[in-house]
Scaffold this motif. Structure first.
Motif, PDB file in Angstrom:
ATOM      1  N   ARG A 164       0.831  -1.215   0.126  1.00  0.00           N
ATOM      2  CA  ARG A 164       0.014   0.068  -0.167  1.00  0.00           C
ATOM      3  C   ARG A 164       0.886   1.177  -0.209  1.00  0.00           C
ATOM      4  N   ALA A 165       2.044   1.160   0.707  1.00  0.00           N
ATOM      5  CA  ALA A 165       2.866   2.424   0.679  1.00  0.00           C
ATOM      6  C   ALA A 165       3.323   2.958  -0.572  1.00  0.00           C
ATOM      7  N   ALA A 166       3.713   1.744  -1.464  1.00  0.00           N
ATOM      8  CA  ALA A 166       3.953   2.024  -2.892  1.00  0.00           C
ATOM      9  C   ALA A 166       2.674   2.669  -3.562  1.00  0.00           C
ATOM     10  N   ALA A 167       1.705   2.063  -3.632  1.00  0.00           N
ATOM     11  CA  ALA A 167       0.356   2.461  -4.119  1.00  0.00           C
ATOM     12  C   ALA A 167       0.292   4.169  -3.788  1.00  0.00           C
ATOM     13  N   GLY A 168       0.484   4.538  -2.539  1.00  0.00           N
ATOM     14  CA  GLY A 168       0.191   5.657  -2.176  1.00  0.00           C
ATOM     15  C   GLY A 168       1.280   6.727  -2.644  1.00  0.00           C
ATOM     16  N   LEU A 169       2.451   6.307  -2.739  1.00  0.00           N
ATOM     17  CA  LEU A 169       3.586   7.065  -3.243  1.00  0.00           C
ATOM     18  C   LEU A 169       3.355   7.741  -4.657  1.00  0.00           C
ATOM     19  N   LEU A 170       2.389   6.871  -5.437  1.00  0.00           N
ATOM     20  CA  LEU A 170       2.422   6.856  -6.839  1.00  0.00           C
ATOM     21  C   LEU A 170       1.098   7.614  -6.873  1.00  0.00           C
ATOM     22  N   ILE A 171       0.368   8.174  -6.045  1.00  0.00           N
ATOM     23  CA  ILE A 171      -1.210   8.841  -6.242  1.00  0.00           C
ATOM     24  C   ILE A 171      -0.742  10.264  -6.699  1.00  0.00           C
ATOM     25  N   PRO A 172       0.193  10.974  -6.051  1.00  0.00           N
ATOM     26  CA  PRO A 172       0.478  12.422  -6.514  1.00  0.00           C
ATOM     27  C   PRO A 172       0.976  12.368  -7.870  1.00  0.00           C
ATOM     28  N   TYR A 173       1.734  11.424  -8.540  1.00  0.00           N
ATOM     29  CA  TYR A 173       2.101  11.185  -9.920  1.00  0.00           C
ATOM     30  C   TYR A 173       1.039  11.131 -10.596  1.00  0.00           C
ATOM     31  N   TRP A 174      -0.053  10.425 -10.222  1.00  0.00           N
ATOM     32  CA  TRP A 174      -1.040   9.960 -11.076  1.00  0.00           C
ATOM     33  C   TRP A 174      -1.912  11.077 -11.407  1.00  0.00           C
ATOM     34  N   GLY A 175      -1.997  12.054 -10.297  1.00  0.00           N
ATOM     35  CA  GLY A 175      -2.635  13.345 -10.369  1.00  0.00           C
ATOM     36  C   GLY A 175      -2.092  14.260 -11.255  1.00  0.00           C
ATOM     37  N   TRP A 176      -0.702  14.444 -11.056  1.00  0.00           N
ATOM     38  CA  TRP A 176      -0.076  15.320 -12.002  1.00  0.00           C
ATOM     39  C   TRP A 176       0.092  14.968 -13.379  1.00  0.00           C
ATOM     40  N   VAL A 177      -0.124  13.675 -13.672  1.00  0.00           N
ATOM     41  CA  VAL A 177      -0.092  13.027 -15.209  1.00  0.00           C
ATOM     42  C   VAL A 177      -1.394  13.587 -15.582  1.00  0.00           C
ATOM     43  N   ALA A 178      -2.637  13.570 -14.632  1.00  0.00           N
ATOM     44  CA  ALA A 178      -3.899  13.820 -15.006  1.00  0.00           C
ATOM     45  C   ALA A 178      -3.854  15.269 -15.428  1.00  0.00           C
ATOM     46  N   PHE A 179      -3.310  16.010 -14.794  1.00  0.00           N
ATOM     47  CA  PHE A 179      -2.989  17.437 -15.149  1.00  0.00           C
ATOM     48  C   PHE A 179      -2.406  17.852 -16.589  1.00  0.00           C
ATOM     49  N   ALA A 180      -1.343  16.965 -16.455  1.00  0.00           N
ATOM     50  CA  ALA A 180      -0.545  17.142 -17.756  1.00  0.00           C
ATOM     51  C   ALA A 180      -1.246  16.615 -19.115  1.00  0.00           C
ATOM     52  N   MET A 181      -2.185  15.229 -18.922  1.00  0.00           N
ATOM     53  CA  MET A 181      -3.015  15.139 -20.040  1.00  0.00           C
ATOM     54  C   MET A 181      -3.962  16.027 -20.282  1.00  0.00           C
ATOM     55  N   VAL A 182      -4.717  17.027 -19.360  1.00  0.00           N
ATOM     56  CA  VAL A 182      -5.480  17.970 -19.697  1.00  0.00           C
ATOM     57  C   VAL A 182      -4.596  19.019 -20.526  1.00  0.00           C
ATOM     58  N   LEU A 183      -3.512  19.358 -20.043  1.00  0.00           N
ATOM     59  CA  LEU A 183      -2.630  20.266 -20.758  1.00  0.00           C
ATOM     60  C   LEU A 183      -2.393  20.061 -22.238  1.00  0.00           C
ATOM     61  N   ASN A 184      -2.046  18.558 -22.160  1.00  0.00           N
ATOM     62  CA  ASN A 184      -1.703  18.055 -23.410  1.00  0.00           C
ATOM     63  C   ASN A 184      -2.845  18.225 -24.512  1.00  0.00           C
ATOM     64  N   GLY A 185      -4.089  17.873 -23.927  1.00  0.00           N
ATOM     65  CA  GLY A 185      -5.187  17.958 -24.915  1.00  0.00           C
ATOM     66  C   GLY A 185      -5.696  19.448 -25.309  1.00  0.00           C
ATOM     67  N   TRP A 186      -5.234  20.490 -24.165  1.00  0.00           N
ATOM     68  CA  TRP A 186      -5.341  21.838 -24.727  1.00  0.00           C
ATOM     69  C   TRP A 186      -4.458  22.247 -25.697  1.00  0.00           C
ATOM     70  N   TYR A 187      -3.223  22.054 -25.587  1.00  0.00           N
ATOM     71  CA  TYR A 187      -2.160  21.979 -26.524  1.00  0.00           C
ATOM     72  C   TYR A 187      -2.696  21.652 -27.956  1.00  0.00           C
ATOM     73  N   TRP A 188      -3.340  20.312 -27.961  1.00  0.00           N
ATOM     74  CA  TRP A 188      -3.535  19.868 -29.445  1.00  0.00           C
ATOM     75  C   TRP A 188      -4.803  20.482 -29.982  1.00  0.00           C
ATOM     76  N   VAL A 189      -5.912  20.832 -28.878  1.00  0.00           N
ATOM     77  CA  VAL A 189      -6.899  21.769 -29.447  1.00  0.00           C
ATOM     78  C   VAL A 189      -6.419  23.031 -30.085  1.00  0.00           C
ATOM     79  N   LEU A 190      -5.643  23.764 -29.457  1.00  0.00           N
ATOM     80  CA  LEU A 190      -5.113  25.117 -29.783  1.00  0.00           C
ATOM     81  C   LEU A 190      -4.203  25.149 -30.909  1.00  0.00           C
ATOM     82  N   ASN A 191      -3.428  23.765 -31.029  1.00  0.00           N
ATOM     83  CA  ASN A 191      -2.425  24.032 -32.055  1.00  0.00           C
ATOM     84  C   ASN A 191      -2.508  23.007 -33.317  1.00  0.00           C
ATOM     85  N   ARG A 192      -3.748  22.815 -33.654  1.00  0.00           N
ATOM     86  CA  ARG A 192      -4.054  21.731 -34.746  1.00  0.00           C
ATOM     87  C   ARG A 192      -4.216  22.501 -35.872  1.00  0.00           C
TER      88      ARG A 192
END
Length: 155
Positions: free
Chosen positions: A127-155
């Motif tokens: 469980r400790a390993a899983a817990g350590l990865l949760i902030p990373y998962w959240g940041w990648v979710a934010f990066a995914m949204v950013l990536n989507g915005w870049y795609w929409v704005l620059n296609r």
């Protein structure tokens, strides 16, 4: 601390090295003129934030991998840990190296799912390993949204 226990901590070194390798690989693809020419999403943070955020995240990814290795080496969680790390490295190459915002968006969705699979499969055995990865998962979710915005704005 016993000699056996102190020797165990040396097994953390390869995980730190793997994460440092991913960082070094990603740094081969600097932001450059191409990135500067892109239309920026309204929620894009300043570029310096990424180093501040990724440094502790990579430390947590390394420790999570090490904990999985120590307690569940032959598990799906360990396999998923390696998969997500490879996908993490690939995103920088696709987005910044190939300048393929569309392909990077698909790839980051797969990365986010792989991190989720790592967390889910690690939850019971380490469980400790899983817990350590949760902030990373959240940041990648934010990066995914950013990536989507870049795609929409620059296609």
């Amino acid at each position: 601390m016993s000699e056996q226990r102190s020797l165990r901590y040396w097994t953390l070194v390869p995980f730190v090295a793997l994460c440092a390798g991913v960082i070094a690989f990603g740094q081969q693809f600097p932001l450059g003129e191409w990135f500067a020419s892109l239309r920026q999403p309204p929620l894009a943070p300043p570029n310096w934030i990424f180093g501040v955020v990724w440094t502790p995240l990579y430390c947590m990814i390394a420790v999570a991998g090490w904990l999985l290795w120590e307690r569940a080496a032959n598990s799906w969680a360990m396999r998923w840990w390696f998969v997500q790390l490879g996908l993490n490295a690939a995103w920088s190459w696709i987005f910044f190296g190939l300048h393929r915002i569309d392909a990077a968006l698909v790839e980051i969705v797969v990365l986010w799912l792989a991190i989720g699979a790592t967390i889910a499969s690690a939850w019971r055995p380490v469980r400790a390993a899983a817990g350590l990865l949760i902030p990373y998962w959240g940041w990648v979710a934010f990066a995914m949204v950013l990536n989507g915005w870049y795609w929409v704005l620059n296609r």
